[in-house]
Design a protein around this motif. Structure first.
Motif, PDB file in Angstrom:
ATOM      1  N   LEU A 159       0.927  -1.208  -0.035  1.00 54.42           N
ATOM      2  CA  LEU A 159       0.041  -0.002  -0.078  1.00 54.42           C
ATOM      3  C   LEU A 159       0.843   1.264   0.144  1.00 54.42           C
ATOM      4  O   LEU A 159       0.460   2.360  -0.693  1.00 54.42           O
ATOM      5  N   ALA A 160       1.832   1.183   0.787  1.00 58.26           N
ATOM      6  CA  ALA A 160       2.790   2.402   0.883  1.00 58.26           C
ATOM      7  C   ALA A 160       3.448   2.521  -0.365  1.00 58.26           C
ATOM      8  O   ALA A 160       3.672   3.869  -0.874  1.00 58.26           O
ATOM      9  N   ALA A 161       3.933   1.732  -1.125  1.00 60.45           N
ATOM     10  CA  ALA A 161       4.489   1.689  -2.493  1.00 60.45           C
ATOM     11  C   ALA A 161       3.498   2.238  -3.517  1.00 60.45           C
ATOM     12  O   ALA A 161       3.999   2.700  -4.531  1.00 60.45           O
ATOM     13  N   GLY A 162       2.227   1.608  -3.406  1.00 59.45           N
ATOM     14  CA  GLY A 162       1.200   1.986  -4.437  1.00 59.45           C
ATOM     15  C   GLY A 162       0.775   3.180  -4.198  1.00 59.45           C
ATOM     16  O   GLY A 162       0.107   3.950  -5.293  1.00 59.45           O
ATOM     17  N   THR A 163       0.955   4.347  -3.324  1.00 59.41           N
ATOM     18  CA  THR A 163       0.427   5.523  -3.258  1.00 59.41           C
ATOM     19  C   THR A 163       1.182   6.491  -3.973  1.00 59.41           C
ATOM     20  O   THR A 163       2.395   6.236  -4.470  1.00 59.41           O
ATOM     21  N   ALA A 164       0.648   7.679  -4.370  1.00 61.32           N
ATOM     22  CA  ALA A 164       1.388   8.820  -5.154  1.00 61.32           C
ATOM     23  C   ALA A 164       2.475   8.971  -4.357  1.00 61.32           C
ATOM     24  O   ALA A 164       3.601   9.494  -4.998  1.00 61.32           O
ATOM     25  N   LYS A 165       2.346   9.357  -3.306  1.00 57.89           N
ATOM     26  CA  LYS A 165       3.419   9.605  -2.308  1.00 57.89           C
ATOM     27  C   LYS A 165       4.531   8.747  -2.465  1.00 57.89           C
ATOM     28  O   LYS A 165       5.857   8.918  -2.551  1.00 57.89           O
ATOM     29  N   GLY A 166       4.280   7.481  -2.101  1.00 56.54           N
ATOM     30  CA  GLY A 166       5.320   6.215  -2.359  1.00 56.54           C
ATOM     31  C   GLY A 166       5.962   6.227  -3.486  1.00 56.54           C
ATOM     32  O   GLY A 166       6.927   6.103  -3.620  1.00 56.54           O
ATOM     33  N   ARG A 167       5.180   6.309  -4.410  1.00 57.94           N
ATOM     34  CA  ARG A 167       5.966   6.105  -6.002  1.00 57.94           C
ATOM     35  C   ARG A 167       6.656   7.430  -6.059  1.00 57.94           C
ATOM     36  O   ARG A 167       7.895   7.189  -6.571  1.00 57.94           O
ATOM     37  N   ARG A 168       6.461   8.553  -5.665  1.00 54.65           N
ATOM     38  CA  ARG A 168       7.031   9.896  -6.012  1.00 54.65           C
ATOM     39  C   ARG A 168       8.443   9.779  -5.081  1.00 54.65           C
ATOM     40  O   ARG A 168       9.614  10.054  -5.583  1.00 54.65           O
ATOM     41  N   TRP A 169       8.383   9.015  -3.782  1.00 58.93           N
ATOM     42  CA  TRP A 169       9.459   8.981  -2.954  1.00 58.93           C
ATOM     43  C   TRP A 169      10.741   7.969  -3.649  1.00 58.93           C
ATOM     44  O   TRP A 169      11.725   8.110  -3.583  1.00 58.93           O
ATOM     45  N   PHE A 170      10.136   6.818  -4.208  1.00 60.30           N
ATOM     46  CA  PHE A 170      10.748   5.963  -4.885  1.00 60.30           C
ATOM     47  C   PHE A 170      11.673   6.440  -6.059  1.00 60.30           C
ATOM     48  O   PHE A 170      12.902   6.436  -6.387  1.00 60.30           O
ATOM     49  N   GLU A 171      10.725   7.248  -6.901  1.00 60.25           N
ATOM     50  CA  GLU A 171      11.332   8.092  -8.350  1.00 60.25           C
ATOM     51  C   GLU A 171      12.481   9.025  -7.878  1.00 60.25           C
ATOM     52  O   GLU A 171      13.181   9.343  -8.481  1.00 60.25           O
ATOM     53  N   ILE A 212       4.140  -6.051  -7.298  1.00 55.96           N
ATOM     54  CA  ILE A 212       3.855  -7.338  -7.936  1.00 55.96           C
ATOM     55  C   ILE A 212       4.004  -8.423  -6.921  1.00 55.96           C
ATOM     56  O   ILE A 212       3.342  -9.299  -6.508  1.00 55.96           O
ATOM     57  N   ALA A 213       5.322  -8.554  -6.568  1.00 56.37           N
ATOM     58  CA  ALA A 213       5.915  -9.621  -5.434  1.00 56.37           C
ATOM     59  C   ALA A 213       4.944  -9.428  -4.209  1.00 56.37           C
ATOM     60  O   ALA A 213       4.491 -10.265  -3.747  1.00 56.37           O
ATOM     61  N   GLY A 214       4.962  -8.180  -3.640  1.00 55.63           N
ATOM     62  CA  GLY A 214       4.017  -8.057  -2.462  1.00 55.63           C
ATOM     63  C   GLY A 214       2.555  -8.350  -2.616  1.00 55.63           C
ATOM     64  O   GLY A 214       2.082  -9.188  -1.790  1.00 55.63           O
ATOM     65  N   THR A 215       2.021  -8.057  -3.662  1.00 52.74           N
ATOM     66  CA  THR A 215       0.430  -8.478  -3.950  1.00 52.74           C
ATOM     67  C   THR A 215       0.440 -10.157  -3.754  1.00 52.74           C
ATOM     68  O   THR A 215      -0.681 -10.659  -3.298  1.00 52.74           O
ATOM     69  N   GLY A 216       1.197 -10.625  -4.522  1.00 50.25           N
ATOM     70  CA  GLY A 216       1.258 -12.283  -4.537  1.00 50.25           C
ATOM     71  C   GLY A 216       1.429 -12.699  -3.007  1.00 50.25           C
ATOM     72  O   GLY A 216       0.796 -13.737  -2.870  1.00 50.25           O
ATOM     73  N   LEU A 217       2.466 -12.239  -2.354  1.00 48.62           N
ATOM     74  CA  LEU A 217       2.582 -12.728  -0.938  1.00 48.62           C
ATOM     75  C   LEU A 217       1.431 -12.442   0.046  1.00 48.62           C
ATOM     76  O   LEU A 217       1.126 -13.197   0.583  1.00 48.62           O
ATOM     77  N   VAL A 218       0.821 -11.223  -0.134  1.00 48.73           N
ATOM     78  CA  VAL A 218      -0.413 -10.984   0.422  1.00 48.73           C
ATOM     79  C   VAL A 218      -1.514 -11.927   0.503  1.00 48.73           C
ATOM     80  O   VAL A 218      -2.169 -12.687   1.238  1.00 48.73           O
ATOM     81  N   ALA A 219      -1.632 -12.444  -1.097  1.00 45.63           N
ATOM     82  CA  ALA A 219      -2.669 -13.261  -1.210  1.00 45.63           C
ATOM     83  C   ALA A 219      -2.509 -14.829  -0.749  1.00 45.63           C
ATOM     84  O   ALA A 219      -3.325 -15.560   0.016  1.00 45.63           O
ATOM     85  N   TRP A 220      -1.169 -15.025  -0.904  1.00 44.29           N
ATOM     86  CA  TRP A 220      -0.575 -16.442  -0.137  1.00 44.29           C
ATOM     87  C   TRP A 220      -0.715 -16.351   1.294  1.00 44.29           C
ATOM     88  O   TRP A 220      -1.098 -17.269   2.041  1.00 44.29           O
ATOM     89  N   ASN A 221      -0.222 -15.484   1.983  1.00 46.66           N
ATOM     90  CA  ASN A 221      -0.492 -15.506   3.316  1.00 46.66           C
ATOM     91  C   ASN A 221      -2.025 -15.196   3.971  1.00 46.66           C
ATOM     92  O   ASN A 221      -2.159 -15.863   4.918  1.00 46.66           O
TER      93      ASN A 221
END
Length: 302
Positions: A16-28, A43-52
């Motif tokens: 969720l943090a990486a997917g927000t506009a602020k998160g993306r901007r911070w990474f960029e 992508i990796a995190g969403t898969g792990l969330v589903a598995w967990n």
């Protein structure tokens, strides 16, 4: 089950943090390949969330929970190592300088020296920008001043001033140009001034160059940057290595969404110019500048 729920919450928070506009901007802004990193985390995190979530709420053999937790821990370790590997590490300087960059139009500075300005900010210098027109002829006058502020904010600029002198007709307002630039120089007292080159086809760029030389006639350090409209006579003798800041520059230019259709605004064009100047400087990527004059101590940290 408790550990699976905890792991689910942990990974979900990261996604969720990486997917927000602020998160993306911070990474960029703070990482090389920031967009790719954000996508990989999501992508990796969403898969792990589903598995967990499956391990936490559905019947499963004991080994599945152990594998789920181990995979989540591995994800955290890999994510942490990646963050450490690609984080931009600026060279901090002891002597803090003040920089003033002057452009004719809202996107000029990001295109010409966005990597250098961001690098100066990260090194601890105080960077100010001055934009002489709203760019009304070349785009939407309601949007472009805000995009200039967005670009400056993305680079980390301390202060940005956007003036409303007539786009494409700045040469007819030389005295106003000089007065505005002089006032800004007196206000921020820069150690170095960046501006357009004399070797530029665009009449506004040329007018800003001449006005800057008049306004900064007593200034010891003036560097002229390269615009897409620079002539073949543009001949840089000063280069700034922007390998770590190339993606930052691309994203700074992308803040000017109103200009997105113009060929020189594209990421490939920005990267191509940086690669060409980098080859001249014997680096991977660089920005080139023509010195009017330059006091060596004014550019510490580049």
């Amino acid at each position: 089950m408790g550990l699976s729920i905890f792991a689910t919450i942990l990974v979900l928070a990261v996604v969720l943090a990486a997917g927000t506009a602020k998160g993306r901007r911070w990474f960029e802004r703070n990482y090389r390949h920031g967009i790719k990193m954000t996508k990989a985390v999501m992508i990796a995190g969403t898969g792990l969330v589903a598995w967990n979530a499956l391990c936490a709420f559905l019947p499963h053999p004991p080994w599945a929970s152990d594998l789920c937790i181990a995979t989540t821990l591995l994800f955290v370790v890999i994510a942490a190592a990646t963050v450490e590997r690609f984080r931009i590490r600026p060279m901090a300087v002891k002597d803090r300088r003040v920089i003033l960059a002057i452009g004719a139009h809202p996107d000029d500075l990001e295109i010409a020296c966005g990597g250098t300005l961001a690098k100066l900010v990260d090194a601890g210098h105080e960077v100010h920008t001055l934009v002489m027109s709203h760019g009304a002829v070349g785009g939407d006058v309601q949007l472009r001043p805000g995009e200039a502020r967005n670009g400056a904010s993305f680079m980390g600029v301390t202060g940005v001033q956007v003036c409303n002198l007539p786009d494409t007709n700045l040469a007819a307002h030389t005295n106003e140009l000089v007065a505005v630039i002089e006032a800004r120089i007196n206000e921020v007292k820069p150690d170095m001034v960046f501006t357009h080159s004399e070797n530029d086809h665009h009449q506004d760029h040329h007018a800003v160059h001449l006005a800057t030389l008049r306004a900064a006639r007593r200034h010891s350090s003036i560097l002229c940057f390269e615009s897409p409209s620079a002539t073949r006579r543009f001949n840089p003798a000063v280069f700034v290595d922007i390998e770590d800041y190339l993606d930052v520059k691309v994203h700074a230019v992308a803040q000017h969404k109103n200009q997105a259709g113009k060929p020189y605004m594209g990421a490939d064009s920005v990267r191509g110019v940086a690669a060409f100047r980098g080859a001249q400087a014997k680096q991977r990527f660089a920005e080139g500048f023509e010195p009017v004059r330059m006091l060596g101590s004014s550019i510490a940290g580049l």
